[in-house]
Design an enzyme around this catalytic site. Structure first.
Site, PDB file in Angstrom:
ATOM      1  N   SER A  49       0.798  -1.225   0.000  1.00 44.13           N
ATOM      2  CA  SER A  49       0.000   0.000   0.000  1.00 44.13           C
ATOM      3  C   SER A  49       0.831   1.276   0.000  1.00 44.13           C
ATOM      4  O   SER A  49       0.329   2.336  -0.340  1.00 44.13           O
ATOM      5  CB  SER A  49      -0.927   0.025   1.215  1.00 44.13           C
ATOM      6  OG  SER A  49      -0.165  -0.020   2.403  1.00 44.13           O
ATOM      7  N   ASP A 340      -4.113   8.150   7.395  1.00 39.13           N
ATOM      8  CA  ASP A 340      -4.946   7.235   8.181  1.00 39.13           C
ATOM      9  C   ASP A 340      -4.062   6.672   9.294  1.00 39.13           C
ATOM     10  O   ASP A 340      -2.974   7.208   9.544  1.00 39.13           O
ATOM     11  CB  ASP A 340      -5.599   6.166   7.285  1.00 39.13           C
ATOM     12  CG  ASP A 340      -4.586   5.296   6.556  1.00 39.13           C
ATOM     13  OD1 ASP A 340      -3.421   5.224   7.001  1.00 39.13           O
ATOM     14  OD2 ASP A 340      -4.967   4.680   5.536  1.00 39.13           O
ATOM     15  N   HIS A 343      -0.878   5.080   7.069  1.00 40.55           N
ATOM     16  CA  HIS A 343      -0.194   5.647   5.901  1.00 40.55           C
ATOM     17  C   HIS A 343       0.024   7.151   5.990  1.00 40.55           C
ATOM     18  O   HIS A 343      -0.879   7.880   6.411  1.00 40.55           O
ATOM     19  CB  HIS A 343      -1.006   5.328   4.641  1.00 40.55           C
ATOM     20  CG  HIS A 343      -1.261   3.862   4.478  1.00 40.55           C
ATOM     21  ND1 HIS A 343      -2.437   3.271   4.883  1.00 40.55           N
ATOM     22  CD2 HIS A 343      -0.483   2.872   4.000  1.00 40.55           C
ATOM     23  CE1 HIS A 343      -2.372   1.958   4.646  1.00 40.55           C
ATOM     24  NE2 HIS A 343      -1.207   1.700   4.112  1.00 40.55           N
TER      25      HIS A 343
END
Ligand SMILES: *[C@@H]1O[C@H](CO)[C@@H](O)[C@H](O)[C@H]1NC(C)=O
Ligand SMILES: *[C@@H]1O[C@H](CO)[C@@H](O)[C@H](O)[C@H]1NC(C)=O
Length: 367
Positions: A49, A340, A343
């Protein structure tokens, strides 16, 4: 004052003046002509991610970032599947190097010939070096990313011909960024691999997987590869949330940071050995740990006011589908290190990309 003493004073003064002149001349020289940016025909990305540009949008998994407020600072404010409020480090690097403004996900339908020629992203959020983690989330393991890369090479050959395709792959900037999920989901939060390995043993296991992966990329023609280490995982907001019952005095978890640093040290030692084994390759370690820790320790130097929780929702736990249209967001994400609970924000990625372009990528040029 005796003449000889005066002479010494004058010599010292002249020396000091010339030294200062030299220093300001050097400073002027560096500010006037920054070192030339490395040139790459394409950028090719593998990993999780931290670099997934939206491949997970096209597979069945819960690990997605395909709805608002993800992407609120992306051009057009679209949630592209990137796990941030805007662009990722890889997009920003591609843009700084004038390759293109965004690195598209390979699974996106109808990629144009130009998009294919300048490189794509094979990364999949929630993946890792250890296939145990990819099974947990049903995402694309690195072995499958290699298969996608093979079909990419075939497409490229179809567009530019065999020789040119080989040349593009060999000259492309290849970035690999993963590893955090292996520690988070197999070792720290869900200690499955602890039954088999101690921390050092698990690091060795992961690095062996990385070595096999790099070998495959090399065989497929990649020559210029940059491998990111781990961030300070003990400073991820979600890790602090799991650890601290009272959420008032959140601090980075030193033991988890120690694991990350130990892995990074071993990775940094391994890569030159691999480079020596693979003729004509440049394999460079990208330290993201220190730049991120510097942002955490000196937030005001970066314009950050919050580094211990994310901008989305409470900032303590929300990530992926839990950060969604019903989550409130902070008023200015540029003041947050984290978007978040896992991240970084685009703002943090801008600093990281700057660091990569100026301090890491030039190493690909030296022989
Ligand atoms: C992709 O291209 C095909 C053929 O050109 C077209 O029929 C299809 O609608 C396109 N799909 C998307 C998502 O743009
Ligand atoms: C958001 O924060 C950044 C960094 O502190 C600041 O430079 C910028 O002006 C702020 N933007 C708004 C809209 O307040």
């Amino acid at each position: 004052m005796a003449a000889s003493n005066l002479f010494i004073v004058v010599v010292v003064l002249i020396y000091m003046v010339s030294l200062n002149t030299y220093r300001s001349a050097a400073a002027a020289a560096t500010s006037a002509t920054p070192p030339p940016l490395p040139k790459f025909p394409a950028i090719i990305v593998f990993g999780d991610s931290t670099v997934d540009a939206g491949n997970n949008n096209y597979i069945k998994t819960l690990a997605k970032a395909d709805m608002p407020p993800y992407g609120e600072n992306f051009p057009g404010h679209v949630p592209t599947g990137r796990f941030s409020d805007g662009k990722l480090v890889t997009d920003i690097i591609a843009s700084m190097l004038r390759i293109k403004d965004e690195v598209p996900p390979f699974l996106k339908p109808n990629l144009s010939e130009n998009e294919l020629q300048t490189g794509v992203c094979f990364a999949s959020a929630a993946t890792g070096y250890d296939d145990l983690v990819t099974k947990l989330f049903n995402v694309i393991p690195l072995s499958e990313q290699v298969e996608m890369f093979k079909s990419y090479i075939d497409k490229l050959k179809g567009i530019v011909g065999e020789d040119k395709a080989k040349n593009i792959i060999g000259e492309a900037l290849v970035i690999i960024s993963t590893g955090s999920n292996d520690f988070l989901f197999n070792f720290l939060n869900i200690p499955i691999r602890r039954l088999e390995f101690d921390s050092v043993g698990y690091q060795r296991f992961l690095l062996q997987k990385l070595e096999d992966f790099l070998q495959k990329l090399y065989e497929l023609g990649c020559r210029k590869m940059v491998i990111a280490g781990l961030p300070p995982i003990g400073c991820l907001p979600v890790q602090m949330t799991i650890k601290f019952e009272l959420q008032t005095n959140r601090e980075c978890l030193e033991d988890q940071n120690d694991d990350a640093q130990s892995y990074n040290n071993n990775l940094a030692q391994l890569l030159p050995q691999l480079q020596a084994k693979l003729p004509m390759s440049k394999i460079v370690y990208a330290d993201i740990y220190e730049p991120l820790l510097d942002m955490i320790n000196h937030p005001q130097q970066y314009g950050f006011v919050e580094t211990k929780r994310g901008c989305c929702g409470s900032g303590l736990v929300e990530v992926s589908f839990m950060c969604n249209p019903s989550s409130p967001v902070c008023s200015n994400s540029s003041q947050f290190l984290f978007w978040d609970s896992v991240h970084p924000t685009q703002q943090a990625y801008i600093y990281l990309a700057d660091y990569m372009v100026n301090s890491v990528l030039p190493q690909l040029l030296h022989v």
